[in-house]
Design an enzyme around this catalytic site. Structure first.
Site: not given
Ligand code: AMP
Ligand code: MG
Length: 496
Positions: A137, A263
């Protein structure tokens, strides 16, 4: 008691500072999110603040000075009237259906009423949510500074983007490939709804919610679609067109996003979710900026087709509302003309051409070929071109090419094309379309290394330059130079 002359404005209390919240996303109901509070971070401090954005949001200058706001924007206190929540969405990641995702570390505080309409305020890195899966998070200082600076840089470049109000940091440790420290970026946008939100409700069979979401997006952001015979097909077409304009803007400025999963695609056609992004140094059409993207799915030159692929996913997700597959396909068609037309228009502006002539396409195609075969620095080439005159010897430009003869041939062709243009108008157009400053990886990296030692002056300097990237900023030429050799060894992946 009277205050001393020239004293700093008194910091507002939480109640005084509290603007009006509207929370329209929250009104969609609990199927769309989980309400929860951010997780506090110990002893937060300011890292970077965009006073320009604060002003646009109608927030008083004192807002970004007060300890009360530092606490709120680090997730340690909640403003009365805001309804913090994490939304649920799904998505295709690297071409594969990934199922349910959601705001795993972003918490929406609500929407602020502002002069330019309601703006969502989101804290990224504010703690675990039901959608965090294996994640903690949190966001680290490094990636938060990159997102903050690039959001404001893209806005300065005139490219649609989510914005960033500030970054706050904390010494709380966060485990990545090594131990780093935590930070929170406060992001704003009219909406953070993604293609993946639609995919979520479509593929889980929640078609009532799918319709409610589509109606919400149409009513809030695409009201003209309501008048169309098929409002949901009209929405798909409108999103396709905005996405096409966005891709043209990215390609023209040499921006690579790095993780164009569905996403991370904004329903408003904004650049969003800054991760391993990069502005091109040397022009390499196949450049891959994301170290985790082994197949090069999101290489620079693939971005326009990937955007179309993502729109196709959005179209499929909307099919339960559109009914006729042909209507959905027709709605996507305009991407195929809007994108190339918009790219040509952007490139003509970079060349200083205010009118359209048949030979322009070849002039543009041939300079792209030459930039690639000579691995010319993309930003420097265009900025130097602003000083081109048909009469001059073009040395500073020619020096960028090892194939000088081909460059000379192109320069001759270009000289003929601009022989009859109004030089004042031409120079003006060039200088407004060819930035002197972009957020190159090594510039961000230097600011980040200093920030890790609690020196935030580099972040501030970059913010100032990037918010006005077309201006000269005397004394700051070192930020507009070639990247150092070590820039090539910077590796940026999804993990942040
Ligand atoms: P992203 O690659 O940053 O677009 O993230 C892809 C998914 O992973 C999204 O649902 C984010 O909210 C989740 N996510 C990425 N990093 C974290 C983290 N450190 N803690 C929780 N969820 C994460
Ligand atoms: Mg994202």
């Amino acid at each position: 008691m009277t205050s001393a002359p020239n004293a700093a404005p008194a910091a507002p209390s939480l109640a005084q500072a509290n603007p009006t919240w509207v929370n329209s996303f929250a009104q969609l109901g609990p199927d769309f999110y989980t309400e929860l509070q951010p997780t506090p971070l110990p002893s937060p401090y300011w890292v970077g603040r965009s006073r320009a954005l604060a002003r646009e949001l109608g927030l008083e200058d004192a807002w970004l000075e007060s300890d009360a706001m530092l606490a709120v924007l680090s997730g340690n206190q909640t403003l009365p009237g805001s309804r913090p929540l994490a939304s649920v969405y799904s998505g295709h990641q690297f071409g594969v259906w990934a199922g349910q995702l959601g705001d795993g570390r972003a918490i929406l505080l609500g929407e602020l009423e502002t002069a330019s309409g309601a703006q969502e305020i989101q804290l990224k890195g504010a703690g675990r949510t039901p959608y965090s899966r294996m994640g903690d998070g949190r966001a680290v200082l490094r990636s938060s500074i990159r997102e903050f600076l690039c959001s404001e840089a893209m806005h300065g470049l005139g490219i649609p983007t989510t914005r960033a109000l500030c970054v706050t940091g904390s010494d709380a440790p966060v485990r990545r490939e090594e131990i780093e420290t935590a930070a929170v970026v406060t992001r704003t946008a009219p909406s953070f709804v993604r293609f993946g939100h639609f995919e979520h409700f479509s593929y889980s069979g929640q078609h009532v919610q799918l319709k409610a979401l589509a109606d919400y997006v149409i009513d809030q952001f695409y009201p003209v679609c309501r008048e169309a015979k098929q409002p949901y097909a009209a929405l798909l077409q409108a999103v396709s067109e905005r996405t096409a304009l966005l891709m043209a803007a990215w390609q023209a400025v040499g921006f690579c996003h790095g993780v164009m999963n569905t996403d991370n695609m904004s329903i408003l056609g904004l650049t969003m979710d800054y991760g391993p992004f990069q502005f091109l140094d040397a022009f390499d059409p196949g450049h891959i900026c994301n170290h985790s993207d082994n197949q090069g799915r999101y290489a620079y030159n693939k971005q326009p087709n990937i955007a179309y692929w993502n729109l196709f996913c959005l179209g499929q997700a909307l099919l339960p509302l559109i009914e006729e597959q042909d209507q959905a396909l027709a709605a996507l068609e305009s991407y195929k003309t809007v994108f190339p037309d918009a790219l040509q228009a952007r490139m003509r502006a970079k060349l200083g051409l205010a009118d359209v002539q048949a030979e322009d396409k070849e002039l543009i195609d041939s300079i792209f070929r030459l930039l690639a075969s000579n691995k010319v620095d993309y930003t420097i080439f265009w900025r130097r071109l602003c000083a081109f005159t048909p009469q001059s010897g073009h040395e500073p430009l020619r020096d960028l090419f090892f194939d000088r003869e081909s460059f000379n041939a192109w320069a001759l062709q270009y000289s003929e094309r601009i022989a009859h243009v109004d030089i004042g108008l031409w120079t003006d157009l060039m200088l407004k379309n060819n930035p002197k400053f972009v957020l190159r990886n090594h510039l961000g990296e230097e600011a980040i290394q200093a920030a890790k030692l609690k020196d935030f002056s580099g972040v501030n300097t970059l913010l100032k330059l990037l918010q006005a990237p077309f201006e000269e900023h005397p004394g700051h030429d070192s930020f507009a130079g070639f990247p150092p050799d070590w820039a090539a060894s910077i590796e940026i992946s999804c993990s942040s």
